[in-house]
Design an enzyme around this catalytic site. Structure first.
Site, PDB file in Angstrom:
ATOM      1  N   ASP A 157      27.502  15.356 -15.655  1.00 35.89           N
ATOM      2  CA  ASP A 157      26.755  16.471 -15.176  1.00 35.89           C
ATOM      3  C   ASP A 157      25.217  16.237 -15.876  1.00 35.89           C
ATOM      4  OD1 ASP A 157      27.404  17.061 -17.629  1.00 35.89           O
ATOM      5  OD2 ASP A 157      28.452  19.066 -17.050  1.00 35.89           O
ATOM      6  N   ASP A 179      24.803  10.918 -18.526  1.00 38.46           N
ATOM      7  CA  ASP A 179      26.128  10.602 -17.826  1.00 38.46           C
ATOM      8  C   ASP A 179      25.810   9.384 -16.639  1.00 38.46           C
ATOM      9  OD1 ASP A 179      27.889  12.194 -19.150  1.00 38.46           O
ATOM     10  OD2 ASP A 179      27.683  13.949 -17.854  1.00 38.46           O
ATOM     11  N   ASP A 228      35.498  15.845 -16.382  1.00 37.83           N
ATOM     12  CA  ASP A 228      35.067  16.923 -17.376  1.00 37.83           C
ATOM     13  C   ASP A 228      35.967  18.099 -17.471  1.00 37.83           C
ATOM     14  OD1 ASP A 228      32.861  15.302 -17.537  1.00 37.83           O
ATOM     15  OD2 ASP A 228      31.373  16.787 -17.211  1.00 37.83           O
TER      16      ASP A 228
END
Ligand code: ATP
Length: 900
Positions: A635, A639, A330
């Site tokens: 997170d 996910d 990310d």
């Protein structure tokens, strides 16, 4: 509070609050500490721990140990008291080492468990705080959102689309929708929809509840739920090695029995001597210390990863991390610092810049480079109001330092609101209480709230990604309060201009609704919104992430950024990070690609923007189909599938949901990309150390075994007695082998390409090494024995020297193995490490003790050797090192040529 948990579901929220002497603003600190005294911490009872004595006894349930015990008993029956004494001594030392090793492994696992303790968002003293789950007490007010694990049993006071998966308690795998209405007294556990149970998982929505039971009195506590089971410290590779060690044990024992039978019945040798030789052979050839040393290697690995902020939840991940060839991460908070600040605000009429530092709600608002009074711009005030209300974060000052609670981006918006409303600091949250909310969801990319003021005016407030918000707007607010037509393209251009500077852009919009409108539905924000403007936030890249990207590239690991942010923002940050390919693929473009096209595209793209969690899953699969070992970060609750699918799923420890953490193999304590790179480096180190331990142990065992077999077959006296071999293997070899478990990371570790996935540890090169080193050991041991005999020494003296030679060579070989892939004869190679030199020091002292102390001489059948003879051993060691070094140079050169 004396009531059983059973009746809270039949009472209204207010009644429960009253019964628990609590309130929606939470308990005070005094109340909390009194209740903590009364109820104890919110912890489930720990599974009973195995005591040291039981653990010691358990060590004897092992094939090798049983063989040794039988040998010890038989030698005692043959009245070889000393041999029997030594064998039992070794069995006991072996068990002690086993206990110590298990203790070390358990400590490693405990430290991880503590780092993974559950966190809970609570309201105390009227303020939101994030606390350790075990500090909750009955009466505490807890906030829940998607991805959380419920930290205690709660009576819900608020629920917005809250759904909880309760299979843990009810066996029902579908999430249950929760509400706040009381249910009938006799409702079963699964029907108590106004309760949330400790240990269950929130799958959607938001909620708030009051704690009705903690620790052992929760429903999960009552059915005997215990803290998560203790994991065994092992990985597939170590298991493989355990199996190998068992096979070697079995084969050697079978050979031993055959030799014993053949020797006694066919060659008619004396049984006692043959028996002792066979015991010696078994002990020599079996790598008894290997499993213990490998477990310690893993324990050391787990601890050093934890020290570098990577907490390994699932142990095989240590191995996988070492072979990772692509890291997908990310952006927000991982590559960037997640310290956000609003720096631009764009309205229909003006472009403001915002000054300030950190999260302090003080700073100038600039127009054309000059400070301007925000009061003169009514749209700015509307933007500030929206920023404060459509927001779940809090900022607070503690001795001059501004801290935050909740999402950093939302905290930055609060500080922006503070700057705009200075000096009166508009008390928006008091004047406009929230009636309902559509929480932020990375799939829809916006958040909306419904707020009513005390006159009953309703406001729908929305903030989110510009492309998503602009589509829902029909007009835009001007400086004079009028609404004008919205030209989406012009606004998209404005958003892109901010994004090009690396800013994260949010659009803010709203609309008025009636007092009766009290439930916010998705269709309420589908259209007809009025745009207030855009805000641009900066979130600079982490310096250490830039370094880590460089390290990964040197280690031939691809780095990919997968973000929910705008393509242009992502591209600007990607450039600052030094990602290899600057082109961007967006979620929408990705959807248009077939699996085959995606497979092509992922090879030349490093930045994926405006993605949803589903895209992550497709990307992982595409990369895996290229034969790559993939690490993926995540997170959010959505996910979980991609984290599970990735070879090494990495969850964020700070901002990650419990759902993501549970799906991941590794949790980052600091959410930092640099920690992933460090974990990969540690993973490579652990693998290298395992390889070193194996490469050191097996050839030494082979050398010892060869010595005994040749002597046996040739009918010669044994150059080294079984008792001496036992000593060498158990005491010296385990000490030296253990030193390899602590080997630091080699400086070349991150300069090599990743190890191919699933590569076997025992390669032809290792087999060759076992043969070569085994023969060299055998040659040297036999030669020194023969040399001593020919020099006229008695057999005991010659055997002492043979044993010393074995130990001496093991030490030299240790230095060779430490630098297996580069030059061993170098200053740094000789300097070694403190652990290595401590191990060598220990072994040398122990060896001197058994050679020179009279009692030990009797036990081990040794004689005090001459200094010159000892020097001969050192000299032989040096010669062996040179021979091995030359062989290595030749082998590496040949290998390099073949590879070309
Ligand atoms: P990453 O996936 O790298 O962490 P991200 O945080 O930008 O990046 P998301 O959290 O999925 O990814 O956010 C996607 C977009 O949704 C953001 O670019 C922003 O426009 C919008 N957004 C993010 N958080 C919020 C929020 N709390 N409220 C409203 N909109 C938000």
């Amino acid at each position: 509070m004396s009531k059983t948990n059973a009746s809270y579901h039949a009472q209204s929220g207010d009644e429960v609050l009253q019964a628990l002497s609590s309130r929606s603003s939470g308990l005070t600190d005094d109340e909390v500490s009194a209740r903590l005294q009364q109820y104890g911490p919110n912890k489930l009872p720990q599974a009973p721990q195995t005591g040291t004595f039981t653990r010691f006894i358990k060590q004897f349930a092992n094939l090798l140990v049983i063989v040794l015990i039988v040998a010890g008993v038989l030698t005692a029956l043959l009245q070889h008291w000393i041999d029997s004494f030594v064998i039992f001594g070794v069995v006991i030392v072996n068990a002690i080492i086993g206990v110590i090793q298990e203790g070390k492994a358990e400590k490693a696992m405990d430290s991880i468990r503590n780092m993974l303790a559950l966190k809970a968002a609570v309201i105390r003293n009227g303020k939101r705080r994030t606390l350790e789950g075990d500090s909750l007490v009955p009466g505490d007010i807890v906030l829940l959102e998607a991805g959380d694990k419920v930290p205690a049993d709660l009576r819900l006071l608020r629920s917005h689309g809250l759904a909880i998966q309760e299979s843990l308690l009810t066996g029902e795998s579908l999430p249950v929708e929760k509400h706040t209405k009381a249910v009938s007294e006799d409702a079963g556990l699964g029907d108590r929809e106004c309760l949330a149970f400790s240990g269950t998982s929130v799958t959607a929505g938001q909620g708030m509840g009051v704690v009705i039971a903690t620790g052992a009195t929760t429903e999960i506590g009552r059915i005997g739920g215990l803290l998560s089971d203790v994991q065994k410290l092992t990985t597939p590779l170590v298991e493989q090695m355990d199996v190998l060690a068992k096979w070697i044990t079995g084969i050697i024992l079978a050979i031993a029995v055959v030799l014993l039978l053949v020797g006694t019945w066919i060659l008619e040798q004396p049984f006692t001597e043959l028996f002792l030789a066979v015991v010696g052979l078994s002990v020599a050839a079996i790598p008894e210390g290997l499993p213990a040393v490998l477990t310690i290697t893993l324990a050391v690995g787990v601890q050093s990863m934890a020290k570098r902020n990577a907490i390994v939840r699932v142990l095989p991940a240590i191995e996988t991390l070492g072979s990772v060839s692509v890291i997908c991460s990310d952006k927000t908070g991982t590559f960037t610092r997640n310290e956000m600040m609003v720096v631009s605000a764009v309205t229909q009429d003006a472009h403001f810049e915002v000054d300030g530092e950190g999260y302090a709600p003080v700073g100038d608002i600039l127009l054309d480079g000059e400070p301007t009074a925000p009061q003169q711009h009514s749209v700015l005030r509307d933007m500030a109001r929206l920023s404060a209300l459509c927001n779940d974060a809090e900022i607070h000052s503690k001795s001059g330092q501004w801290g935050i609670e909740g999402d950093p981006m939302e905290a930055a918006l609060l500080s922006f609101a503070g700057k705009v409303t200075m000096p009166d600091g508009g008390d928006f949250r008091h004047d406009w209480p929230r009636t309902d909310v559509l929480p932020f969801d990375s799939a829809r990319q916006f958040m909306a709230t419904l707020n009513h003021n005390h006159n009953g005016t309703g406001l729908v407030l929305v903030k989110g990604a510009p492309e998503v918000i602009l589509k829902r707007c029909g007009s835009v607010l001007s400086g004079d309060g009028s609404h004008s037509d919205l030209v989406p393209e012009a606004w998209l251009d404005k958003a892109e201009a901010l994004a090009r500077q690396g800013q994260r852009v949010l659009a803010l919009a709203g609309k008025l609704v009636s007092a009766e409108h009290t439930v916010l539905a998705a269709q309420d924000v589908d259209n007809g919104l009025c745009l207030l403007g855009l805000v641009g936030l900066i979130d600079p890249p982490r310096q250490e992430a830039i370094e880590a990207v460089k390290t990964c590239r040197a280690a031939r690991i691809q780095v990919k950024m997968i973000t929910g942010d705008h393509a242009v923002t992502a591209q600007a940050i990607g450039k600052q990070l030094g990602l290899a390919h600057g082109s961007v693929l967006t979620g929408t473009q990705l959807d248009a690609l077939s699996d085959d096209e995606l497979k092509q595209a992922v090879q030349s793209t490093d930045i994926f923007a405006r993605t949803t969690p589903e895209h992550k899953l497709r990307l992982v699969m595409a990369l895996q189909s290229l034969g790559l070992t993939v690490s993926m970060t995540g997170d959010g609750v959505n996910d979980a599938p991609s984290l599970k699918r990735a070879d090494a799923g990495v969850a964020m420890g700070l901002k990650g949901s419990e759902a993501a953490k549970e799906a991941a193999e590794v949790v980052l304590a600091d959410d930092n990309f640099a920690s992933i790179a460090a974990a990969v480096e540690q993973g490579r180190t652990v693998y290298a150390n395992i390889k070193k331990v194996v490469s050191w142990t097996l050839p030494t065992n082979a050398g010892e075994a060869l010595t005994i077999i040749v002597a046996m077959l040739a009918g010669l006296p044994y150059p080294i007695t079984p008792v001496q071999i036992l000593w060498v293997n158990m005491i010296t070899a385990v000490t030296l082998g253990m030193a390899l478990a602590f080997e630091p990371t080699d400086k070349d570790t991150m300069k090599k390409p990743p190890r191919p996935r699933g590569q076997a540890l025992i390669q032809p090169a290792l087999v060759w090494q076992i043969m070569l080193v085994g023969s060299l050991f055998f040659l040297a041991v036999f030669s020194i024995y023969q040399y001593a005999i020919e020099a006229g020494h008695e057999v005991e003296y010659a055997r002492t020297q043979a044993m010393n030679m074995l130990v001496g060579l093991e030490i030299f070989y240790l230095f060779f193995i430490r630098t297996m892939h580069r030059r061993s004869i170098s200053l740094s190679g000789i300097r070694g490490t403190r652990v290595v030199w401590s191990a060598v020091g220990f072994v040398v002292i122990a060896q001197l003790a058994i050679c020179y102390i009279p009692v030990l001489q009797t036990v081990f059948g040794t004689r005090a050797p001459d200094i010159t003879d000892n020097l001969l051993i050192v000299l032989t060691g040096i010669v062996m090192l040179i021979v091995l070094e030359m062989e290595k140079v030749i082998r590496l050169n040949v290998y390099a040529r073949v590879k070309k």
